[in-house]
Design an enzyme around this catalytic site. Sequence first.
Site, PDB file in Angstrom:
ATOM      1  N   ASP A 165       1.001  -1.257  -0.170  1.00  0.00           N
ATOM      2  CA  ASP A 165      -0.122  -0.012   0.124  1.00  0.00           C
ATOM      3  C   ASP A 165       0.892   1.211   0.014  1.00  0.00           C
ATOM      4  O   ASP A 165       0.734   2.210  -0.758  1.00  0.00           O
ATOM      5  CB  ASP A 165      -0.907   0.116   1.564  1.00  0.00           C
ATOM      6  CG  ASP A 165      -1.648  -1.221   1.376  1.00  0.00           C
ATOM      7  OD1 ASP A 165      -2.619  -1.653   0.596  1.00  0.00           O
ATOM      8  OD2 ASP A 165      -1.448  -1.947   2.254  1.00  0.00           O
ATOM      9  N   HIS A 193      -4.442  -3.567   6.328  1.00  0.00           N
ATOM     10  CA  HIS A 193      -4.401  -3.848   4.928  1.00  0.00           C
ATOM     11  C   HIS A 193      -5.461  -4.218   4.258  1.00  0.00           C
ATOM     12  O   HIS A 193      -5.957  -5.475   3.974  1.00  0.00           O
ATOM     13  CB  HIS A 193      -3.102  -4.902   4.634  1.00  0.00           C
ATOM     14  CG  HIS A 193      -3.075  -5.374   3.075  1.00  0.00           C
ATOM     15  ND1 HIS A 193      -2.700  -4.611   2.242  1.00  0.00           N
ATOM     16  CD2 HIS A 193      -3.313  -6.601   2.640  1.00  0.00           C
ATOM     17  CE1 HIS A 193      -2.901  -5.203   1.001  1.00  0.00           C
ATOM     18  NE2 HIS A 193      -3.341  -6.365   1.229  1.00  0.00           N
TER      19      HIS A 193
HETATM   20  P1  NAX Z   1      -1.064 -18.545  -4.143  1.00  0.00           P
HETATM   21  O1  NAX Z   1      -2.469 -19.121  -3.848  1.00  0.00           O
HETATM   22  O2  NAX Z   1      -0.539 -18.392  -5.367  1.00  0.00           O
HETATM   23  O3  NAX Z   1      -0.306 -19.283  -3.255  1.00  0.00           O
HETATM   24  C1  NAX Z   1      -0.546 -19.571  -1.850  1.00  0.00           C
HETATM   25  C2  NAX Z   1       0.373 -20.795  -1.185  1.00  0.00           C
HETATM   26  O4  NAX Z   1       0.190 -20.860   0.063  1.00  0.00           O
HETATM   27  C3  NAX Z   1      -0.077 -22.091  -2.175  1.00  0.00           C
HETATM   28  O5  NAX Z   1       1.287 -22.537  -2.629  1.00  0.00           O
HETATM   29  C4  NAX Z   1      -0.476 -22.945  -0.922  1.00  0.00           C
HETATM   30  O6  NAX Z   1      -0.274 -24.165  -1.144  1.00  0.00           O
HETATM   31  C5  NAX Z   1       0.360 -22.254   0.129  1.00  0.00           C
HETATM   32  N1  NAX Z   1      -0.444 -22.542   1.522  1.00  0.00           N
HETATM   33  C6  NAX Z   1      -1.576 -22.548   1.877  1.00  0.00           C
HETATM   34  N2  NAX Z   1      -1.736 -22.823   3.085  1.00  0.00           N
HETATM   35  C7  NAX Z   1      -0.338 -23.007   3.658  1.00  0.00           C
HETATM   36  C8  NAX Z   1       0.067 -23.644   4.836  1.00  0.00           C
HETATM   37  N3  NAX Z   1      -0.625 -23.873   5.882  1.00  0.00           N
HETATM   38  N4  NAX Z   1       1.328 -23.414   4.786  1.00  0.00           N
HETATM   39  C9  NAX Z   1       2.416 -23.305   3.934  1.00  0.00           C
HETATM   40  N5  NAX Z   1       1.773 -22.998   2.751  1.00  0.00           N
HETATM   41  C10 NAX Z   1       0.470 -22.942   2.595  1.00  0.00           C
HETATM   42  O7  NAX Z   1      -1.315 -17.054  -3.394  1.00  0.00           O
HETATM   43  P2  NAX Z   1      -0.336 -16.077  -3.503  1.00  0.00           P
HETATM   44  O8  NAX Z   1      -0.859 -14.949  -4.910  1.00  0.00           O
HETATM   45  O9  NAX Z   1       1.102 -16.211  -3.457  1.00  0.00           O
HETATM   46  O10 NAX Z   1      -1.062 -15.040  -2.469  1.00  0.00           O
HETATM   47  C11 NAX Z   1      -0.471 -15.470  -0.886  1.00  0.00           C
HETATM   48  C12 NAX Z   1      -1.231 -14.647  -0.022  1.00  0.00           C
HETATM   49  O11 NAX Z   1      -0.759 -13.251  -0.045  1.00  0.00           O
HETATM   50  C13 NAX Z   1      -2.603 -14.700  -0.180  1.00  0.00           C
HETATM   51  O12 NAX Z   1      -3.371 -14.795   1.139  1.00  0.00           O
HETATM   52  C14 NAX Z   1      -2.894 -13.172  -0.604  1.00  0.00           C
HETATM   53  O13 NAX Z   1      -4.198 -12.732  -0.185  1.00  0.00           O
HETATM   54  C15 NAX Z   1      -1.795 -12.319   0.183  1.00  0.00           C
HETATM   55  N6  NAX Z   1      -1.627 -11.150  -0.535  1.00  0.00           N
HETATM   56  C16 NAX Z   1      -1.103 -10.220   0.428  1.00  0.00           C
HETATM   57  C17 NAX Z   1      -0.668  -8.865   0.260  1.00  0.00           C
HETATM   58  C18 NAX Z   1      -0.399  -7.894   1.285  1.00  0.00           C
HETATM   59  O14 NAX Z   1      -0.014  -6.888   0.779  1.00  0.00           O
HETATM   60  N7  NAX Z   1      -0.267  -8.154   2.607  1.00  0.00           N
HETATM   61  C19 NAX Z   1      -0.801  -8.501  -1.367  1.00  0.00           C
HETATM   62  C20 NAX Z   1      -0.837  -9.733  -2.563  1.00  0.00           C
HETATM   63  C21 NAX Z   1      -1.647 -10.926  -1.848  1.00  0.00           C
HETATM   64  O15 NAX Z   1      -2.841 -10.472  -2.124  1.00  0.00           O
END
Ligand code: NAX
Length: 330
Positions: A165, A193
């Site tokens: 952000d 966020h």
């Molecule tokens: P993806 O769905 O591409 O990847 C998520 C990964 O996390 C997958 O490989 C899944 O298997 C893994 N996962 C799920 N549960 C897990 C656990 N218990 N232990 C270890 N790994 C686990 O998502 P991606 O685009 O990489 O986004 C990841 C997260 O970042 C999401 O929650 C998303 O909403 C969040 N974001 C946060 C942002 C921020 O500014 N704070 C911005 C970007 C993003 O939206």
Amino acid sequence: MSKLEKKVVKVAVTGASGHIGYGIVFRILNGDVFGKETKIDLQLIDINVEKVQKALHGVGLEIEDCAFPLLHNLSLHSDVYSGFRDVEYCFLIGAKPRGPGMERKDLLLENGQIFKIQGSALNEKASRTVKTLVVGNPANTNAYIAMMAAPDLPKTNFSAMMRLDHNRALNQLAYKLNKNVSRLSNICVWGNHSPTMVVDISNGLLDEEEKLNHLVDDGWVKSYLQPTVAKRGAEIIDQRGLSSAASAASAAIDHMRDWVKGTKWTTMGVPSLGDYGIPENIISGFPVTCDNTNYSIIENLTIDRDIRTKINLSVAELKNEQENVEELLK
Ligand code: NAX
């Protein structure tokens, strides 16, 4: 071997085979966080599902093929208790995405379970000084859950990512003023966020002297800057068909690098100690300064009435999220 060559840090990344994970690991190994002199033990973690572990293995193969001189050791894990062993820097990226028809409250509870386990594992296995950045959404409340599940670690070891952000706001301002981003400083993003986050340029400076609020109109800040930053994530999903990944990875790199190497002023999501009237333990965006070990919330800033009203709304949302997960923490 020189002293610097001997220096090795242990870094863990969860969700390492996901989109942001794929964006971040190569940059960590390129020296973008710890510099070009520090070697890295990289501990990559993803869930224990065959397809996901296979993808994680694929990421590992690509890392090997980069022949990074900074890579000291690479290990792949399906369990956070092994993946967090002795870790000093931790990127908690993995989380479940919001499924169709899923309420925000359900997402909070599902991801809450994940971050409770991760907090407990850090409590048991990590270095006592582990610096933890939560990226997985809802990032602030997930960071709160991990922090509360790790009672033996200092609360200041936990942070949530507000830097995307912050960077989005910085870029919009630089574009508006037609100045390079490096010439702007002292802006921050308060609160959650989420679309309620609050961009604050009232202390912002150009070239460390000219006040930004003398250079841009308050109407533009309220009617353009604030909503543009708030809706930027949705705009990217609309255009790319996928959520922000490279920019999120880049913001996570910026966050950890500044925490490790120091900065005069940035935004971090960190636990309140009652600062600026924000209740204790709420993980909110704050303006912070970092020496090369710790962050400190910048104190005694004047907050105008409009910003204060918006911060109160965002903090109310955070309080509500906290209340929804209190049961989980018992
Ligand atoms: P993806 O769905 O591409 O990847 C998520 C990964 O996390 C997958 O490989 C899944 O298997 C893994 N996962 C799920 N549960 C897990 C656990 N218990 N232990 C270890 N790994 C686990 O998502 P991606 O685009 O990489 O986004 C990841 C997260 O970042 C999401 O929650 C998303 O909403 C969040 N974001 C946060 C942002 C921020 O500014 N704070 C911005 C970007 C993003 O939206």
